[in-house]
Design a protein around this motif. Structure first.
Motif, PDB file in Angstrom:
ATOM      1  N   VAL A 118       0.835  -1.204   0.000  1.00  0.00           N
ATOM      2  CA  VAL A 118       0.000   0.000   0.000  1.00  0.00           C
ATOM      3  C   VAL A 118       0.870   1.255   0.000  1.00  0.00           C
ATOM      4  O   VAL A 118       0.537   2.255  -0.638  1.00  0.00           O
ATOM      5  N   LEU A 119       2.005   1.200   0.676  1.00  0.00           N
ATOM      6  CA  LEU A 119       2.870   2.377   0.765  1.00  0.00           C
ATOM      7  C   LEU A 119       3.394   2.826  -0.592  1.00  0.00           C
ATOM      8  O   LEU A 119       3.448   4.015  -0.876  1.00  0.00           O
ATOM      9  N   TYR A 120       3.791   1.880  -1.439  1.00  0.00           N
ATOM     10  CA  TYR A 120       4.332   2.341  -2.723  1.00  0.00           C
ATOM     11  C   TYR A 120       3.270   2.498  -3.799  1.00  0.00           C
ATOM     12  O   TYR A 120       3.417   3.336  -4.682  1.00  0.00           O
ATOM     13  N   ILE A 121       2.198   1.743  -3.735  1.00  0.00           N
ATOM     14  CA  ILE A 121       1.147   1.902  -4.744  1.00  0.00           C
ATOM     15  C   ILE A 121       0.321   3.160  -4.474  1.00  0.00           C
ATOM     16  O   ILE A 121       0.082   3.964  -5.365  1.00  0.00           O
ATOM     17  N   VAL A 122      -0.109   3.341  -3.235  1.00  0.00           N
ATOM     18  CA  VAL A 122      -0.996   4.460  -2.907  1.00  0.00           C
ATOM     19  C   VAL A 122      -0.204   5.681  -2.443  1.00  0.00           C
ATOM     20  O   VAL A 122      -0.632   6.809  -2.654  1.00  0.00           O
ATOM     21  N   GLY A 123       0.968   5.463  -1.838  1.00  0.00           N
ATOM     22  CA  GLY A 123       1.706   6.575  -1.266  1.00  0.00           C
ATOM     23  C   GLY A 123       2.722   7.215  -2.181  1.00  0.00           C
ATOM     24  O   GLY A 123       2.944   8.418  -2.117  1.00  0.00           O
ATOM     25  N   ILE A 124       3.369   6.440  -3.038  1.00  0.00           N
ATOM     26  CA  ILE A 124       4.443   6.986  -3.860  1.00  0.00           C
ATOM     27  C   ILE A 124       3.992   7.283  -5.288  1.00  0.00           C
ATOM     28  O   ILE A 124       4.325   8.326  -5.846  1.00  0.00           O
ATOM     29  N   PHE A 125       3.216   6.383  -5.889  1.00  0.00           N
ATOM     30  CA  PHE A 125       2.871   6.582  -7.294  1.00  0.00           C
ATOM     31  C   PHE A 125       2.045   7.818  -7.605  1.00  0.00           C
ATOM     32  O   PHE A 125       2.229   8.420  -8.665  1.00  0.00           O
ATOM     33  N   PRO A 126       1.139   8.261  -6.722  1.00  0.00           N
ATOM     34  CA  PRO A 126       0.477   9.534  -7.033  1.00  0.00           C
ATOM     35  C   PRO A 126       1.480  10.682  -7.178  1.00  0.00           C
ATOM     36  O   PRO A 126       1.316  11.551  -8.035  1.00  0.00           O
ATOM     37  N   PHE A 127       2.544  10.656  -6.376  1.00  0.00           N
ATOM     38  CA  PHE A 127       3.549  11.714  -6.473  1.00  0.00           C
ATOM     39  C   PHE A 127       4.408  11.561  -7.727  1.00  0.00           C
ATOM     40  O   PHE A 127       4.832  12.551  -8.306  1.00  0.00           O
ATOM     41  N   VAL A 128       4.645  10.337  -8.146  1.00  0.00           N
ATOM     42  CA  VAL A 128       5.369  10.136  -9.410  1.00  0.00           C
ATOM     43  C   VAL A 128       4.562  10.740 -10.547  1.00  0.00           C
ATOM     44  O   VAL A 128       5.103  11.443 -11.409  1.00  0.00           O
ATOM     45  N   LEU A 129       3.263  10.508 -10.546  1.00  0.00           N
ATOM     46  CA  LEU A 129       2.413  11.073 -11.596  1.00  0.00           C
ATOM     47  C   LEU A 129       2.317  12.597 -11.495  1.00  0.00           C
ATOM     48  O   LEU A 129       2.304  13.296 -12.513  1.00  0.00           O
ATOM     49  N   LEU A 130       2.251  13.118 -10.271  1.00  0.00           N
ATOM     50  CA  LEU A 130       2.175  14.570 -10.088  1.00  0.00           C
ATOM     51  C   LEU A 130       3.469  15.272 -10.510  1.00  0.00           C
ATOM     52  O   LEU A 130       3.427  16.398 -11.005  1.00  0.00           O
ATOM     53  N   LEU A 131       4.598  14.642 -10.306  1.00  0.00           N
ATOM     54  CA  LEU A 131       5.885  15.278 -10.579  1.00  0.00           C
ATOM     55  C   LEU A 131       6.446  14.972 -11.963  1.00  0.00           C
ATOM     56  O   LEU A 131       7.500  15.502 -12.322  1.00  0.00           O
ATOM     57  N   PHE A 132       5.786  14.122 -12.708  1.00  0.00           N
ATOM     58  CA  PHE A 132       6.269  13.774 -14.036  1.00  0.00           C
ATOM     59  C   PHE A 132       6.141  14.971 -14.964  1.00  0.00           C
ATOM     60  O   PHE A 132       5.158  15.676 -14.905  1.00  0.00           O
ATOM     61  N   PRO A 133       7.048  15.259 -15.831  1.00  0.00           N
ATOM     62  CA  PRO A 133       8.277  14.583 -16.230  1.00  0.00           C
ATOM     63  C   PRO A 133       9.553  15.174 -15.616  1.00  0.00           C
ATOM     64  O   PRO A 133      10.597  14.557 -15.657  1.00  0.00           O
ATOM     65  N   ASN A 134       9.487  16.384 -15.064  1.00  0.00           N
ATOM     66  CA  ASN A 134      10.736  17.043 -14.663  1.00  0.00           C
ATOM     67  C   ASN A 134      10.982  17.027 -13.149  1.00  0.00           C
ATOM     68  O   ASN A 134      11.927  17.634 -12.672  1.00  0.00           O
ATOM     69  N   GLY A 135      10.137  16.371 -12.380  1.00  0.00           N
ATOM     70  CA  GLY A 135      10.335  16.290 -10.940  1.00  0.00           C
ATOM     71  C   GLY A 135       9.765  17.455 -10.163  1.00  0.00           C
ATOM     72  O   GLY A 135      10.022  17.596  -8.974  1.00  0.00           O
ATOM     73  N   ARG A 136       8.994  18.289 -10.814  1.00  0.00           N
ATOM     74  CA  ARG A 136       8.380  19.449 -10.148  1.00  0.00           C
ATOM     75  C   ARG A 136       6.891  19.489 -10.465  1.00  0.00           C
ATOM     76  O   ARG A 136       6.454  19.034 -11.506  1.00  0.00           O
ATOM     77  N   LEU A 138       3.353  21.135 -11.592  1.00  0.00           N
ATOM     78  CA  LEU A 138       3.041  22.076 -12.658  1.00  0.00           C
ATOM     79  C   LEU A 138       2.820  23.484 -12.116  1.00  0.00           C
ATOM     80  O   LEU A 138       3.213  24.461 -12.737  1.00  0.00           O
ATOM     81  N   SER A 139       2.175  23.579 -10.969  1.00  0.00           N
ATOM     82  CA  SER A 139       1.970  24.865 -10.315  1.00  0.00           C
ATOM     83  C   SER A 139       1.786  24.620  -8.821  1.00  0.00           C
ATOM     84  O   SER A 139       1.655  23.487  -8.381  1.00  0.00           O
ATOM     85  N   ALA A 140       1.746  25.690  -8.055  1.00  0.00           N
ATOM     86  CA  ALA A 140       1.609  25.576  -6.602  1.00  0.00           C
ATOM     87  C   ALA A 140       0.261  24.987  -6.194  1.00  0.00           C
ATOM     88  O   ALA A 140       0.132  24.393  -5.131  1.00  0.00           O
ATOM     89  N   ARG A 141      -0.733  25.126  -7.054  1.00  0.00           N
ATOM     90  CA  ARG A 141      -2.057  24.604  -6.732  1.00  0.00           C
ATOM     91  C   ARG A 141      -2.086  23.082  -6.664  1.00  0.00           C
ATOM     92  O   ARG A 141      -2.969  22.499  -6.052  1.00  0.00           O
ATOM     93  N   TRP A 142      -1.120  22.416  -7.277  1.00  0.00           N
ATOM     94  CA  TRP A 142      -1.070  20.958  -7.276  1.00  0.00           C
ATOM     95  C   TRP A 142      -0.662  20.397  -5.920  1.00  0.00           C
ATOM     96  O   TRP A 142      -0.771  19.200  -5.690  1.00  0.00           O
ATOM     97  N   TRP A 143      -0.170  21.251  -5.006  1.00  0.00           N
ATOM     98  CA  TRP A 143       0.144  20.779  -3.664  1.00  0.00           C
ATOM     99  C   TRP A 143      -1.103  20.251  -2.960  1.00  0.00           C
ATOM    100  O   TRP A 143      -1.020  19.356  -2.133  1.00  0.00           O
ATOM    101  N   LEU A 144      -2.254  20.798  -3.284  1.00  0.00           N
ATOM    102  CA  LEU A 144      -3.508  20.325  -2.702  1.00  0.00           C
ATOM    103  C   LEU A 144      -3.753  18.865  -3.073  1.00  0.00           C
ATOM    104  O   LEU A 144      -4.162  18.064  -2.232  1.00  0.00           O
ATOM    105  N   VAL A 145      -3.473  18.515  -4.321  1.00  0.00           N
ATOM    106  CA  VAL A 145      -3.623  17.121  -4.757  1.00  0.00           C
ATOM    107  C   VAL A 145      -2.615  16.234  -4.019  1.00  0.00           C
ATOM    108  O   VAL A 145      -2.936  15.116  -3.609  1.00  0.00           O
TER     109      VAL A 145
END
Length: 168
Positions: A118-136, A138-145
């Motif tokens: 659960v830790l890597y499927i639910v905890g890490i992968f949403p952040f991989v998708l949020l930070l793709f492709p450059n590791g940042r 898209l905007s500050a509003r995405w911190w809410l997600v």
């Protein structure tokens, strides 16, 4: 003083080596208990070893080539958690199912291996998708997600049924 890039490389190599050692241990316990009769489950035995090797390999390449990109570090973390889960689960099968006397740490190991994914499927992968492709983001509003993803992990871990509650 050690440069920051050197520290990043050392940590990346350390995480890669730790994940490889854990996955190797899981592979050994899988081989030792290959004839153990288990109830049907989703997937197949050893699939988390494949996850561990894949996530670790991709994470190591990204983290070593682009240390400032968070995706590499997230994937390295997912590989390490997956390798730990694989080792815990395979040791649990070896310790509980394959022996007449339960080996030390067998029930705890099986319990840990049954939910750590659960830790890597639910905890890490949403952040991989949020930070793709450059590791940042898209905007500050995405911190809410991102915060919603952290809350989701906490709620999932809290509300997940315990195998110990069903056994008693």
């Amino acid at each position: 003083m050690i440069e920051r890039a050197t520290i990043g490389w050392r940590i990346a190599y350390l995480l890669t080596a730790a994940s490889g050692a854990l996955a190797s241990g899981a592979l050994v316990f899988l081989a030792l208990s290959r004839d153990a009769r288990l109830p049907d489950a989703w997937g197949f035995r050893g699939e988390s070893i494949i996850h561990a090797v894949g996530f670790t390999a991709v994470g190591a390449v990204v983290a070593l080539r682009r240390p400032a990109n968070a995706i590499g570090w997230l994937l390295l973390s997912a590989g390490l958690i997956s390798a730990l889960g694989a080792l815990a689960l395979e040791y649990g099968v070896f310790a509980i199912v394959d022996h007449t006397v339960t080996l030390p740490g067998g029930p705890f190991s099986a319990w840990l291996g049954s939910w750590i994914w659960v830790l890597y499927i639910v905890g890490i992968f949403p952040f991989v998708l949020l930070l793709f492709p450059n590791g940042r983001l898209l905007s500050a509003r995405w911190w809410l997600v991102g915060c919603a993803a952290i809350l989701e992990v906490a709620m999932t871990a809290t509300l997940m049924p315990s195998s110990r509650a069903r056994c008693s």
